[in-house]
Write a protein that holds these residues in place. Sequence first.
Motif, PDB file in Angstrom:
ATOM      1  N   GLU A  48       0.845  -1.181   0.000  1.00 57.09           N
ATOM      2  CA  GLU A  48       0.000   0.000   0.000  1.00 57.09           C
ATOM      3  C   GLU A  48       0.886   1.239   0.000  1.00 57.09           C
ATOM      4  O   GLU A  48       1.882   1.300   0.715  1.00 57.09           O
ATOM      5  CB  GLU A  48      -0.899   0.021   1.236  1.00 57.09           C
ATOM      6  N   GLU A  49       0.501   2.236  -0.801  1.00 55.92           N
ATOM      7  CA  GLU A  49       1.205   3.512  -0.755  1.00 55.92           C
ATOM      8  C   GLU A  49       0.583   4.326   0.374  1.00 55.92           C
ATOM      9  O   GLU A  49      -0.627   4.563   0.389  1.00 55.92           O
ATOM     10  CB  GLU A  49       1.089   4.246  -2.081  1.00 55.92           C
ATOM     11  N   THR A  50       1.385   4.730   1.330  1.00 55.60           N
ATOM     12  CA  THR A  50       0.846   5.352   2.528  1.00 55.60           C
ATOM     13  C   THR A  50       0.145   6.670   2.225  1.00 55.60           C
ATOM     14  O   THR A  50       0.622   7.476   1.426  1.00 55.60           O
ATOM     15  CB  THR A  50       1.963   5.591   3.567  1.00 55.60           C
ATOM     16  N   LYS A  51      -0.995   6.854   2.878  1.00 52.71           N
ATOM     17  CA  LYS A  51      -1.745   8.106   2.784  1.00 52.71           C
ATOM     18  C   LYS A  51      -1.937   8.717   4.172  1.00 52.71           C
ATOM     19  O   LYS A  51      -2.726   9.640   4.343  1.00 52.71           O
ATOM     20  CB  LYS A  51      -3.128   7.852   2.150  1.00 52.71           C
ATOM     21  N   TYR A  52      -1.216   8.183   5.150  1.00 49.83           N
ATOM     22  CA  TYR A  52      -1.417   8.610   6.543  1.00 49.83           C
ATOM     23  C   TYR A  52      -1.035  10.062   6.743  1.00 49.83           C
ATOM     24  O   TYR A  52      -0.020  10.540   6.227  1.00 49.83           O
ATOM     25  CB  TYR A  52      -0.600   7.726   7.479  1.00 49.83           C
ATOM     26  N   GLU A  53      -1.852  10.770   7.520  1.00 49.73           N
ATOM     27  CA  GLU A  53      -1.545  12.118   7.983  1.00 49.73           C
ATOM     28  C   GLU A  53      -1.834  12.182   9.474  1.00 49.73           C
ATOM     29  O   GLU A  53      -2.895  11.736   9.918  1.00 49.73           O
ATOM     30  CB  GLU A  53      -2.391  13.152   7.247  1.00 49.73           C
ATOM     31  N   GLY A  54      -0.904  12.706  10.238  1.00 47.10           N
ATOM     32  CA  GLY A  54      -1.113  12.813  11.673  1.00 47.10           C
ATOM     33  C   GLY A  54       0.182  12.605  12.435  1.00 47.10           C
ATOM     34  O   GLY A  54       1.271  12.554  11.846  1.00 47.10           O
ATOM     35  N   PRO A  55       0.090  12.479  13.763  1.00 45.81           N
ATOM     36  CA  PRO A  55       1.300  12.276  14.573  1.00 45.81           C
ATOM     37  C   PRO A  55       2.036  11.012  14.145  1.00 45.81           C
ATOM     38  O   PRO A  55       1.413  10.013  13.758  1.00 45.81           O
ATOM     39  CB  PRO A  55       0.739  12.131  15.997  1.00 45.81           C
ATOM     40  N   THR A  56       3.326  11.052  14.226  1.00 52.48           N
ATOM     41  CA  THR A  56       4.119   9.902  13.792  1.00 52.48           C
ATOM     42  C   THR A  56       5.188   9.583  14.828  1.00 52.48           C
ATOM     43  O   THR A  56       5.491  10.393  15.705  1.00 52.48           O
ATOM     44  CB  THR A  56       4.768  10.166  12.417  1.00 52.48           C
ATOM     45  N   GLY A  57       5.738   8.381  14.717  1.00 47.76           N
ATOM     46  CA  GLY A  57       6.815   7.942  15.595  1.00 47.76           C
ATOM     47  C   GLY A  57       8.092   7.763  14.799  1.00 47.76           C
ATOM     48  O   GLY A  57       8.185   8.134  13.620  1.00 47.76           O
ATOM     49  N   ILE A  58       9.075   7.146  15.414  1.00 44.93           N
ATOM     50  CA  ILE A  58      10.365   6.980  14.746  1.00 44.93           C
ATOM     51  C   ILE A  58      10.254   6.072  13.529  1.00 44.93           C
ATOM     52  O   ILE A  58      11.033   6.199  12.581  1.00 44.93           O
ATOM     53  CB  ILE A  58      11.419   6.440  15.750  1.00 44.93           C
ATOM     54  N   VAL A  59       9.255   5.168  13.502  1.00 42.47           N
ATOM     55  CA  VAL A  59       9.061   4.324  12.321  1.00 42.47           C
ATOM     56  C   VAL A  59       8.750   5.187  11.106  1.00 42.47           C
ATOM     57  O   VAL A  59       9.344   5.030  10.029  1.00 42.47           O
ATOM     58  CB  VAL A  59       7.942   3.294  12.564  1.00 42.47           C
ATOM     59  N   GLY A  60       7.808   6.116  11.260  1.00 43.97           N
ATOM     60  CA  GLY A  60       7.460   6.985  10.143  1.00 43.97           C
ATOM     61  C   GLY A  60       8.594   7.913   9.753  1.00 43.97           C
ATOM     62  O   GLY A  60       8.830   8.160   8.557  1.00 43.97           O
ATOM     63  N   ILE A  61       9.321   8.427  10.746  1.00 49.36           N
ATOM     64  CA  ILE A  61      10.426   9.350  10.452  1.00 49.36           C
ATOM     65  C   ILE A  61      11.547   8.627   9.710  1.00 49.36           C
ATOM     66  O   ILE A  61      12.108   9.143   8.729  1.00 49.36           O
ATOM     67  CB  ILE A  61      10.950   9.974  11.753  1.00 49.36           C
ATOM     68  N   LEU A  62      11.894   7.414  10.158  1.00 42.16           N
ATOM     69  CA  LEU A  62      12.970   6.668   9.502  1.00 42.16           C
ATOM     70  C   LEU A  62      12.578   6.285   8.086  1.00 42.16           C
ATOM     71  O   LEU A  62      13.412   6.341   7.169  1.00 42.16           O
ATOM     72  CB  LEU A  62      13.319   5.427  10.324  1.00 42.16           C
ATOM     73  N   GLN A  63      11.317   5.905   7.882  1.00 41.07           N
ATOM     74  CA  GLN A  63      10.903   5.541   6.522  1.00 41.07           C
ATOM     75  C   GLN A  63      11.015   6.737   5.578  1.00 41.07           C
ATOM     76  O   GLN A  63      11.484   6.601   4.445  1.00 41.07           O
ATOM     77  CB  GLN A  63       9.484   5.000   6.506  1.00 41.07           C
ATOM     78  N   GLU A  64      10.582   7.915   6.036  1.00 42.62           N
ATOM     79  CA  GLU A  64      10.686   9.091   5.182  1.00 42.62           C
ATOM     80  C   GLU A  64      12.139   9.477   4.942  1.00 42.62           C
ATOM     81  O   GLU A  64      12.503   9.925   3.849  1.00 42.62           O
ATOM     82  CB  GLU A  64       9.918  10.256   5.812  1.00 42.62           C
ATOM     83  N   ALA A  65      12.993   9.295   5.956  1.00 38.98           N
ATOM     84  CA  ALA A  65      14.416   9.580   5.772  1.00 38.98           C
ATOM     85  C   ALA A  65      15.010   8.660   4.711  1.00 38.98           C
ATOM     86  O   ALA A  65      15.822   9.098   3.879  1.00 38.98           O
ATOM     87  CB  ALA A  65      15.160   9.412   7.104  1.00 38.98           C
ATOM     88  N   CYS A  66      14.613   7.396   4.735  1.00 45.19           N
ATOM     89  CA  CYS A  66      15.075   6.458   3.706  1.00 45.19           C
ATOM     90  C   CYS A  66      14.609   6.897   2.324  1.00 45.19           C
ATOM     91  O   CYS A  66      15.376   6.865   1.348  1.00 45.19           O
ATOM     92  CB  CYS A  66      14.563   5.052   4.005  1.00 45.19           C
ATOM     93  N   THR A  67      13.353   7.292   2.224  1.00 38.46           N
ATOM     94  CA  THR A  67      12.800   7.711   0.936  1.00 38.46           C
ATOM     95  C   THR A  67      13.573   8.895   0.370  1.00 38.46           C
ATOM     96  O   THR A  67      13.944   8.907  -0.810  1.00 38.46           O
ATOM     97  CB  THR A  67      11.311   8.076   1.091  1.00 38.46           C
ATOM     98  N   HIS A  68      13.842   9.895   1.211  1.00 41.55           N
ATOM     99  CA  HIS A  68      14.573  11.075   0.746  1.00 41.55           C
ATOM    100  C   HIS A  68      16.026  10.748   0.414  1.00 41.55           C
ATOM    101  O   HIS A  68      16.636  11.432  -0.416  1.00 41.55           O
ATOM    102  CB  HIS A  68      14.507  12.178   1.805  1.00 41.55           C
ATOM    103  N   ALA A  69      16.571   9.710   1.032  1.00 42.57           N
ATOM    104  CA  ALA A  69      17.951   9.303   0.744  1.00 42.57           C
ATOM    105  C   ALA A  69      18.033   8.335  -0.438  1.00 42.57           C
ATOM    106  O   ALA A  69      19.129   7.906  -0.800  1.00 42.57           O
ATOM    107  CB  ALA A  69      18.564   8.656   1.982  1.00 42.57           C
TER     108      ALA A  69
END
Length: 336
Positions: free
Chosen positions: A157-178
């Motif tokens: 699934e392509e994530t559509k989540y909006e709202g508070p996030t934890g380190i899981v969400g932050i690390l995934q986005e960091a990977c995506t940008h890298a």
Amino acid sequence: MIELEGVPELIDPVMVAAFEGWNDAGDAASGAVAHLDREWKGEVFAALDAEDYYDFQVNRPTVWLDNGVRKITWPTTRLSVVRIGGAKPRDLVLVRGIEPSMRWRSFCNEILGFAHELGVEMVVILGALLGDTPHTRPVPVSGVTSDADLARTMDLEETKYEGPTGIVGILQEACTHAGVPAVSLWAAVPHYVSQPPNPKATLALLNRLEDLIDIRIPLGELPEDARAWQLGVDQLAAEDSEVAEYVQTLEEARDTADLPEASGDAIAREFERYLRRRDPAAGPGPEAGPGDGSYLRDTTSGLTRPPRRKPDPSGEDAQPPAAAPPEDDTPDTPEA
């Protein structure tokens, strides 16, 4: 600059990470990485500096005795490597720790630095959330990614989540940008029995990980632990008619939602996945033996009774009652 002098070139490495805390309902995710580390006898090769990322008033160090000598274990995040033998050997880089208290961007950059130096091909982050799911049914596991191409090629699934996030969400986005392919696997834990451990949810995460990266994981006593866990919750639910009625409501809702998937093709696909996991010819497993950790350099680095529910006298209460939040306030929606 990260230097890993004691770690050789790895074979098709995948990084698997889990963090205790907000994104780890029932300790299901951290329990899954701990199981991998234990079954394949991983050895720690690096640990992040606890002073940089943890508030010790939130995550306190522990004191213990080693042959009469007092020692301190600091909260941190550690990395280990395990080699999976067999016809197609490959390596897993296991990341296991506690959600950091501060400097999350630096924390993710440090994890990504290790991933780059080790040649990691993909990062898989495990998480667990509280949900309105009955303990008597298979644990739902969602696979999500921020990468549209990865979602299409790996049936995610392509994530559509909006709202508070934890380190899981932050690390995934960091990977995506890298530019590092990243996937999050989320297991749904029944909110009325959220206390750790939850071996059934841990088992579900490991089964989904097997499918995702095409490996076979030795499960040990985990299936029996999962059955014992479910039996224990069954007994607790049987003690209270309101709880039993609530569980039945969840079962009916789940079965209705799953009905379109109960086709012959869907059942056949699930059976094929089961055979692929358990077929010795399908990939490395327990008979392949633990990873040889000798090439790593040494570093010094309840169940509780479900809540009572008072029925709505109007008879129009179609939604289950809100869950009492756990101490770590785990979210009830996959974030990344």
